[in-house]
Design an enzyme around this catalytic site. Structure first.
Site, PDB file in Angstrom:
ATOM      1  NE  ARG A 181      -1.462   9.503   2.665  1.00 18.34           N
ATOM      2  CZ  ARG A 181      -0.468   8.763   2.193  1.00 18.34           C
ATOM      3  NH1 ARG A 181      -0.090   7.672   2.844  1.00 18.34           N
ATOM      4  NH2 ARG A 181       0.149   9.125   1.091  1.00 18.34           N
ATOM      5  CB  CYS A 230      -3.458  12.442  -2.729  1.00 18.98           C
ATOM      6  SG  CYS A 230      -2.100  12.058  -3.840  1.00 18.98           S
ATOM      7  CD  GLU A 303      -4.922  11.659   1.736  1.00 20.61           C
ATOM      8  OE1 GLU A 303      -5.014  12.608   2.535  1.00 20.61           O
ATOM      9  OE2 GLU A 303      -3.896  11.390   1.087  1.00 20.61           O
TER      10      GLU A 303
HETATM   11  N1  EPU Z   1      -0.046   8.401 -12.425  1.00 18.85           N
HETATM   12  C1  EPU Z   1      -0.578   8.703 -13.652  1.00 18.85           C
HETATM   13  N2  EPU Z   1      -1.269   9.873 -13.781  1.00 18.85           N
HETATM   14  C2  EPU Z   1      -1.438  10.715 -12.765  1.00 18.85           C
HETATM   15  C3  EPU Z   1      -0.895  10.405 -11.509  1.00 18.85           C
HETATM   16  C4  EPU Z   1      -0.204   9.237 -11.353  1.00 18.85           C
HETATM   17  O1  EPU Z   1      -0.447   7.960 -14.605  1.00 18.85           O
HETATM   18  O2  EPU Z   1      -2.086  11.762 -12.982  1.00 18.85           O
HETATM   19  C5  EPU Z   1       0.711   7.163 -12.279  1.00 18.85           C
HETATM   20  C6  EPU Z   1       2.176   7.419 -11.979  1.00 18.85           C
HETATM   21  O3  EPU Z   1       2.915   7.656 -13.137  1.00 18.85           O
HETATM   22  C7  EPU Z   1       2.580   6.169 -11.263  1.00 18.85           C
HETATM   23  C8  EPU Z   1       1.324   5.739 -10.516  1.00 18.85           C
HETATM   24  O4  EPU Z   1       0.231   6.429 -11.165  1.00 18.85           O
HETATM   25  O5  EPU Z   1       2.877   5.149 -12.182  1.00 18.85           O
HETATM   26  C9  EPU Z   1       1.384   6.114  -9.036  1.00 18.85           C
HETATM   27  O6  EPU Z   1       1.548   7.549  -8.910  1.00 18.85           O
HETATM   28  P1  EPU Z   1       2.355   8.197  -7.682  1.00 18.85           P
HETATM   29  O7  EPU Z   1       3.691   7.615  -7.556  1.00 18.85           O
HETATM   30  O8  EPU Z   1       2.206   9.655  -7.809  1.00 18.85           O
HETATM   31  O9  EPU Z   1       1.608   7.632  -6.423  1.00 18.85           O
HETATM   32  P2  EPU Z   1       0.117   7.895  -5.943  1.00 18.85           P
HETATM   33  O10 EPU Z   1      -0.425   6.572  -5.531  1.00 18.85           O
HETATM   34  O11 EPU Z   1      -0.651   8.729  -6.888  1.00 18.85           O
HETATM   35  C10 EPU Z   1       0.790   8.089  -3.437  1.00 18.85           C
HETATM   36  C11 EPU Z   1       0.264   8.922  -2.323  1.00 18.85           C
HETATM   37  C12 EPU Z   1       0.975  10.266  -2.287  1.00 18.85           C
HETATM   38  C13 EPU Z   1       2.461  10.068  -2.126  1.00 18.85           C
HETATM   39  C14 EPU Z   1       2.939   9.200  -3.307  1.00 18.85           C
HETATM   40  C15 EPU Z   1       4.404   8.833  -3.161  1.00 18.85           C
HETATM   41  C16 EPU Z   1      -2.077   8.446  -1.915  1.00 18.85           C
HETATM   42  C17 EPU Z   1      -3.485   8.818  -2.189  1.00 18.85           C
HETATM   43  N3  EPU Z   1      -1.169   9.152  -2.534  1.00 18.85           N
HETATM   44  O12 EPU Z   1       0.400   8.771  -4.626  1.00 18.85           O
HETATM   45  O13 EPU Z   1       0.534  10.935  -1.156  1.00 18.85           O
HETATM   46  O14 EPU Z   1       3.131  11.311  -2.125  1.00 18.85           O
HETATM   47  O15 EPU Z   1       2.207   7.960  -3.340  1.00 18.85           O
HETATM   48  O16 EPU Z   1       4.576   7.944  -2.090  1.00 18.85           O
HETATM   49  O17 EPU Z   1      -1.819   7.544  -1.124  1.00 18.85           O
HETATM   50  C18 EPU Z   1      -1.153  12.276  -0.253  1.00 18.85           C
HETATM   51  O18 EPU Z   1      -1.208  11.495   0.673  1.00 18.85           O
HETATM   52  O19 EPU Z   1      -1.822  13.335  -0.279  1.00 18.85           O
HETATM   53  C19 EPU Z   1      -0.268  12.016  -1.348  1.00 18.85           C
HETATM   54  C20 EPU Z   1      -0.196  12.776  -2.433  1.00 18.85           C
END
Ligand code: EPU
Length: 334
Positions: A181, A230, A303
């Site tokens: 990012r 995010c 971010e």
């Molecule tokens: N989770 C929770 N509670 C929450 C949110 C997430 O328990 O409120 C758990 C999910 O169930 C999962 C784990 O945390 O087990 C990871 O969650 P998720 O797959 O949503 O991935 P993330 O790391 O929260 C990242 C990126 C997103 C992108 C997704 C999918 C970042 C900061 N975020 O989210 O990108 O869409 O992976 O690849 O890198 C962004 O860049 O703005 C963004 C949202």
């Protein structure tokens, strides 16, 4: 700046936009131009329609000592409630036409990222289908190296077109640092477009993977706007993501004024109402950071881009912040 200086600056901006034939508006607010629907007044919004026009405009503004920032779809920006005395270079009109050339696709900064994902999938080109449905523009995605579901735009970027000294210059993708990012593009550099090198595959299979990414996103993230994707990055050294961390602190649904932690995904801050305030979103974000620091010993990094009304702009001071950054993609990416 005192009133006389402001008046002189306004005359210079009016003259530059008239001479270059570029639309220039006054009286807009960040609340109308960003997905969070918050943020104060903007002195000038200038909307170039071609890459050459955009390069010429920023050059002229810089020559005249006028500060500017680039905004795409406003999906990764939190602008504060103050009066923003700089030019917002709106890139949404800089769409052009997507052009295919074998495995290459040429596209301008203001083109919609979700639209591009569909276009290339139909063409039977793979490499960005994980980004399907992420709000934002191509310029924003390149600026921050948007990523989701195993795809990052930097990985497939052959060249980026950048404004330099009033001209459009091609920068090879392999000379750019594509980090998580974040890229090595500097504040003050305006991204005008790019060329991606994709991989031929069956159009139906690419579409199916894109639909899968979109439905996973819909199931786990809030949609329908009013967020900036995010809010914080995932910390590099932590095995658990920021969303999960904030969720486990029991903060989903926590509200401060017109802002709340999304009940769907805890790393999203969403706003509500006609009179939503950036101040509320910022206070909530800082509260989250403090709690995570205290309870987990981790310093969360933003971010989203925070745009402050009182920060000096690029053209006014060489060591200052911003200008640049076609807002990024929502994020979701965004
Ligand atoms: N989770 C929770 N509670 C929450 C949110 C997430 O328990 O409120 C758990 C999910 O169930 C999962 C784990 O945390 O087990 C990871 O969650 P998720 O797959 O949503 O991935 P993330 O790391 O929260 C990242 C990126 C997103 C992108 C997704 C999918 C970042 C900061 N975020 O989210 O990108 O869409 O992976 O690849 O890198 C962004 O860049 O703005 C963004 C949202």
């Amino acid at each position: 700046m005192n009133n006389t200086e402001l008046q002189k600056r306004d005359e210079a901006i009016a003259e530059i936009s008239a001479r270059l034939g570029v639309r220039a508006e006054r009286g807009r607010r960040f609340a109308e131009l960003t997905s969070l629907r918050v943020g104060g007044s903007i002195d000038w919004v200038i909307s170039p329609q071609t890459e050459a026009e955009a390069a010429a405009v920023v050059h002229e503004l810089e020559q005249a000592g006028v500060g500017w920032r680039a905004l795409g779809s406003g999906s990764n920006v939190l602008a504060d409630d103050g009066e923003h005395h700089y030019v917002v270079l709106a890139l949404k009109d800089l769409k052009g036409e997507v052009r295919f050339e074998g495995d290459l696709v040429h596209v301008s900064a203001g083109y919609s990222l979700p639209r591009l994902c569909i276009d290339v999938a139909r063409q039977g080109l793979s490499g960005i289908e994980g980004l399907g449905g992420i709000p934002g523009t191509v310029g924003g995605a390149l600026w921050m190296n948007a990523g989701a579901y195993g795809h990052e735009i930097g990985t497939v970027t052959e060249t980026v077109r950048v404004a330099r000294e009033g001209r459009v210059v091609e920068v090879p993708g392999n000379t750019v640092q594509w980090n998580y990012r974040h890229t090595s593009f500097k504040d003050g550099e305006l991204l005008l477009g790019g060329t991606l090198r994709l991989t031929p595959d069956d159009a139906g299979a690419i579409m199916a993977r894109m639909e899968d990414a979109k439905s996973r996103r819909l199931a786990t993230q809030p949609h329908g706007g009013r967020s900036a994707g995010c809010f914080f990055k995932n910390p590099p050294a932590s095995s658990i993501g920021t969303g999960k961390m904030i969720d486990e602190m029991g903060m989903k649904g926590v509200r401060r004024g017109t802002a709340l932690v999304s009940p769907v995904h805890a790393n999203f801050i969403v706003t509500e109402g006609e009179n939503a305030r950036a101040e509320d979103a910022l206070a909530l974000a800082e509260e989250i950071r403090e709690r995570v620091k205290r309870e987990q010993g981790i310093e969360l990094e933003y971010e989203v881009e925070l745009w402050r009304a009182n920060e000096p702009q690029q053209a006014e001071s060489s060591d200052s912040a911003p200008a640049g950054s076609p807002d990024a993609v929502e994020k979701e990416s965004t």
